[in-house]
Scaffold this motif. Structure first.
Motif, short mmCIF file in Angstrom:
data_model
loop_
_atom_site.label_atom_id
_atom_site.label_comp_id
_atom_site.label_asym_id
_atom_site.label_seq_id
_atom_site.Cartn_x
_atom_site.Cartn_y
_atom_site.Cartn_z
N MET A 188 -74.88 -10.99 -93.82
CA MET A 188 -74.13 -10.04 -93.22
C MET A 188 -73.04 -9.00 -93.30
O MET A 188 -73.29 -7.97 -92.75
CB MET A 188 -73.22 -11.19 -92.21
CG MET A 188 -72.87 -10.89 -90.97
SD MET A 188 -74.36 -10.42 -89.99
CE MET A 188 -73.95 -8.95 -89.17
N ARG A 219 -73.50 -7.05 -95.89
CA ARG A 219 -74.43 -5.82 -96.30
C ARG A 219 -74.89 -5.17 -95.08
O ARG A 219 -74.78 -3.88 -94.96
CB ARG A 219 -75.56 -6.16 -97.10
CG ARG A 219 -75.44 -6.19 -98.47
CD ARG A 219 -76.66 -6.74 -99.41
NE ARG A 219 -76.34 -8.20 -99.17
CZ ARG A 219 -77.33 -8.90 -99.82
NH1 ARG A 219 -78.40 -8.45 -100.43
NH2 ARG A 219 -77.14 -10.23 -99.90
N ALA A 220 -75.11 -5.91 -94.12
CA ALA A 220 -75.58 -5.36 -92.62
C ALA A 220 -74.38 -4.43 -92.08
O ALA A 220 -74.47 -3.46 -91.64
CB ALA A 220 -75.99 -6.28 -91.74
N ALA A 224 -74.07 -1.31 -93.99
CA ALA A 224 -75.19 -0.44 -93.57
C ALA A 224 -74.63 0.33 -92.31
O ALA A 224 -74.93 1.39 -92.14
CB ALA A 224 -76.60 -1.01 -93.36
N LEU A 261 -74.04 4.26 -91.61
CA LEU A 261 -74.82 4.93 -90.33
C LEU A 261 -73.59 5.65 -89.61
O LEU A 261 -73.77 6.70 -89.46
CB LEU A 261 -75.44 3.81 -89.36
CG LEU A 261 -76.32 4.48 -88.35
CD1 LEU A 261 -77.48 5.20 -88.87
CD2 LEU A 261 -76.56 3.52 -87.31
N LEU A 270 -72.31 8.67 -91.59
CA LEU A 270 -73.49 9.69 -91.60
C LEU A 270 -73.48 10.39 -90.41
O LEU A 270 -73.65 11.77 -90.25
CB LEU A 270 -74.76 9.16 -91.84
CG LEU A 270 -75.02 8.95 -93.38
CD1 LEU A 270 -76.37 8.02 -93.32
CD2 LEU A 270 -74.99 9.92 -94.32
N THR A 271 -73.27 10.05 -89.33
CA THR A 271 -73.41 10.49 -88.15
C THR A 271 -72.10 11.71 -87.81
O THR A 271 -72.00 12.51 -87.31
CB THR A 271 -73.56 9.63 -86.85
OG1 THR A 271 -72.64 8.79 -86.69
CG2 THR A 271 -74.77 8.95 -86.75
N ARG A 311 -70.60 16.50 -87.36
CA ARG A 311 -70.02 17.30 -86.40
C ARG A 311 -69.08 18.36 -86.78
O ARG A 311 -68.07 17.83 -87.49
CB ARG A 311 -69.08 16.08 -85.37
CG ARG A 311 -69.97 15.21 -84.60
CD ARG A 311 -69.18 14.22 -83.82
NE ARG A 311 -69.86 13.08 -83.64
CZ ARG A 311 -71.18 13.00 -82.87
NH1 ARG A 311 -71.58 13.87 -82.24
NH2 ARG A 311 -71.67 11.60 -82.73
N ARG A 327 -61.80 29.33 -88.51
CA ARG A 327 -62.56 28.27 -87.71
C ARG A 327 -62.20 27.02 -88.29
O ARG A 327 -62.06 26.68 -89.55
CB ARG A 327 -64.17 28.47 -88.34
CG ARG A 327 -64.85 27.55 -87.29
CD ARG A 327 -66.03 27.66 -87.72
NE ARG A 327 -66.84 26.29 -87.70
CZ ARG A 327 -67.89 26.25 -86.72
NH1 ARG A 327 -68.56 27.20 -86.06
NH2 ARG A 327 -68.50 24.97 -86.48
N ARG A 353 -62.73 25.94 -91.90
CA ARG A 353 -63.01 26.84 -93.03
C ARG A 353 -62.90 28.24 -92.48
O ARG A 353 -62.79 28.33 -91.24
CB ARG A 353 -64.57 26.78 -93.20
CG ARG A 353 -65.61 26.65 -92.36
CD ARG A 353 -66.80 26.85 -92.52
NE ARG A 353 -67.81 26.89 -91.52
CZ ARG A 353 -68.06 27.66 -90.52
NH1 ARG A 353 -67.72 28.89 -90.88
NH2 ARG A 353 -69.01 27.49 -89.66
N PRO A 354 -63.01 29.34 -93.35
CA PRO A 354 -62.88 30.50 -92.87
C PRO A 354 -63.98 31.08 -92.06
O PRO A 354 -65.03 30.13 -91.92
CB PRO A 354 -63.22 31.48 -94.12
CG PRO A 354 -62.78 30.30 -95.21
CD PRO A 354 -63.02 29.02 -94.84
N TRP A 355 -63.83 31.98 -91.01
CA TRP A 355 -65.32 32.58 -90.39
C TRP A 355 -66.07 32.94 -91.26
O TRP A 355 -65.83 33.71 -92.43
CB TRP A 355 -64.60 33.40 -89.31
CG TRP A 355 -63.55 33.19 -88.36
CD1 TRP A 355 -62.45 33.62 -88.10
CD2 TRP A 355 -63.87 32.32 -87.32
NE1 TRP A 355 -61.77 33.09 -87.13
CE2 TRP A 355 -62.68 32.32 -86.73
CE3 TRP A 355 -65.11 31.80 -86.68
CZ2 TRP A 355 -62.75 31.64 -85.37
CZ3 TRP A 355 -64.91 31.37 -85.51
CH2 TRP A 355 -63.76 30.92 -84.79
N ARG A 356 -67.51 32.59 -90.95
CA ARG A 356 -68.43 33.14 -91.74
C ARG A 356 -69.28 34.16 -90.97
O ARG A 356 -69.80 34.13 -89.86
CB ARG A 356 -69.45 32.06 -92.09
CG ARG A 356 -69.06 31.41 -93.34
CD ARG A 356 -69.95 30.07 -93.54
NE ARG A 356 -69.42 29.15 -94.58
CZ ARG A 356 -69.58 27.76 -94.37
NH1 ARG A 356 -70.66 27.60 -93.37
NH2 ARG A 356 -69.29 27.11 -94.91
#
Lengths: 345, 118
Positions: free
Chosen positions: A1, A3-4, A7, A11, A14-15, A19, A208, A211-214
């Motif tokens: 359990m 481990r679940a 995981a 998840l 990662l999501t 953003r 931004r 980070r700096p504006w690209r």
């Protein structure tokens, strides 16, 4: 359990990392181009208010400075052509005060007094001209008078011209000044992180959030991006290219960046990119350097107080000031052949 | 490892391709913004393939969306700069028919660039 659960957490992580912080974007048409306002680090409602303010600035100047739609500039040009004096709109007076030293320092390669030439080439129209280009005699006749900003003088608040061929056209300049005004207004509203991009010419402030504006610089001859750079703080990036406004007539291409000394579209260069603090200078400089070409760009850049310059010549060679070379990253594979100029003070 | 753990693991693994598409493949933009002189911008996905007729100030502009890219294929302007511009697919890239006051821009979640200079 356990481990679940791990995981599941993975998840979630990662999501989460996908953003990006939100940037609010608004767009409108002004000055014959698309103007985009990007605001970072702000409430949506404040960002929308900021964009509306910028739009107001652009629409106001669009009406005041238009070179061929009826308005204050057309009235002023009519008076100057008739040899009469006129007290121009205060905003036009300010434009002239800013443009005069820049024109002088550029050796009059940037010169808003060539409205008559721009009109003869057919660029005083809402849609690009169909051609043919003006004939040699028309251009010679204009050249014989060769008006420049140096022909203007003030007398008791009224503007006069010693040269009746002088017609003002702030096409290579107004956008820059409007951008500077727009950024001032944004700052007054408490917006510190934004980009105002007027048809590919922009001023960026702050960053931004994460980070700096690209900024991507479009390739003058191929789809996609030629180079990129980052802006953090407050800088303007202007590019003048022969691909922006042009017409083709029986083969050759005639673009809108006219050389005041020949009366013809300037040759040898496909694009000039200038990075500078204020947009007013960057705008005038991009035009002046395009006219100066690969041979004279360094002396003009020095005279105009520029440090970051890139020219792409007709053979695709990038001419860079050392400061620009340090800032820019080429995104093409292989990068274009590059030639480094002398350091600019 | 219990049977439930196994099922959950399988479900998570099966979800990986979705995650990949959602968060790593964002360099090519996923949406297209269409801006006209009138009204707010219209935002639509770059799939499925379709052809759109957009009313501008001079007449109609026809925009084609195909395999995640977009371009002008016809427009009521005289110089056709918008059509010469060809396909756009990277986040932030724009194509505009200025005479007709219609422009399109590729939007992406993780745009490579915050603005384009040209």
């Amino acid at each position: 359990m356990t481990r679940a659960l791990l995981a599941g957490l993975l998840l979630y992580a990662l999501t989460g990392c996908g953003r990006a912080p939100e940037v609010h974007q608004h767009a409108f048409f002004a000055f014959g181009t698309l103007v985009e306002v990007s605001v970072a680090d702000s409430e949506p409602r404040r960002a929308a208010e900021a964009a509306a303010t910028v739009e107001q600035v652009f629409q106001e100047y669009h009406a005041l400075w238009h070179a061929w739609h009826p308005g204050p500039l057309v009235d002023l040009n009519r008076a100057l052509a008739a040899g009469q004096g006129m007290a121009p709109d205060p905003s036009i007076r300010l434009l002239l005060e800013l443009a005069t030293p820049l024109a002088e320092r550029s050796g009059y390669r940037f010169d808003p007094a060539i409205g008559g030439l721009v009109r003869r080439w057919g660029f005083h129209a809402d849609t690009p001209p169909q051609g043919p280009p003006p004939d040699e005699e028309t251009l010679r006749a204009w050249q014989a008078h060769k008006p420049s900003l140096a022909d203007l003088y003030w007398d008791e608040g009224q503007l006069f011209s010693r040269n009746r061929a002088l017609q003002l056209d702030f096409g290579a300049f107004a956008k820059g000044h409007a951008l500077d005004q727009a950024i001032d207004r944004l700052r007054a509203l408490g917006i510190d992180n934004a980009i105002v991009n007027a048809g590919g010419d922009l001023r960026a402030i702050g960053r931004r959030a994460d980070r700096p504006w690209r900024i991507g610089i479009r390739h003058p001859r191929a789809p996609g991006v030629l180079a990129s750079l980052e802006i953090e703080g407050d800088e303007s990036l202007f590019t003048s290219g022969d691909y922006e406004r042009f017409f083709e007539y029986e083969g050759p291409r005639y673009h809108h960046i006219l050389d005041p000394f020949t009366g013809w579209p300037a040759t040898g260069i496909t694009s000039v990119t200038v990075l500078h603090r204020d947009a007013t200078t960057a705008d005038a400089a991009a035009t002046a350097l395009f006219v100066a070409g690969a041979e004279h760009w360094q002396e003009v850049a020095r005279a105009m107080g520029l440090r970051h310059v890139m020219l792409i010549d007709a053979a695709g060679v990038a001419h860079l000031s050392p400061a620009m070379a340090a800032r820019i990253r080429f995104e093409t594979d292989p990068p274009p052949p590059a030639r480094l100029g002398e350091p600019l003070p | 490892m219990t049977r439930a753990d196994g099922v959950l693991l399988l479900v998570l693994l099966a979800g990986l391709p979705w995650l990949y598409l959602q968060f790593w493949s964002s360099a090519p933009g996923q949406q297209l913004a269409i801006l006209t002189a009138e009204g707010p911008p219209r935002i639509l996905p770059l799939y499925p393939d379709q052809k759109l007729r957009i009313a501008g100030t001079l007449g109609d502009s026809i925009i084609r969306i195909e395999q995640g890219r977009a371009r002008f294929v016809a427009s009521a302007c005289s110089n056709k700069v918008c059509i010469q511009r060809g396909w756009i697919d990277a986040s932030g890239e724009t194509s505009a028919c200025l005479p007709n006051r219609v422009s399109i821009q590729v939007l992406g979640r993780d745009a490579r660039y915050d603005a384009m200079n040209f």
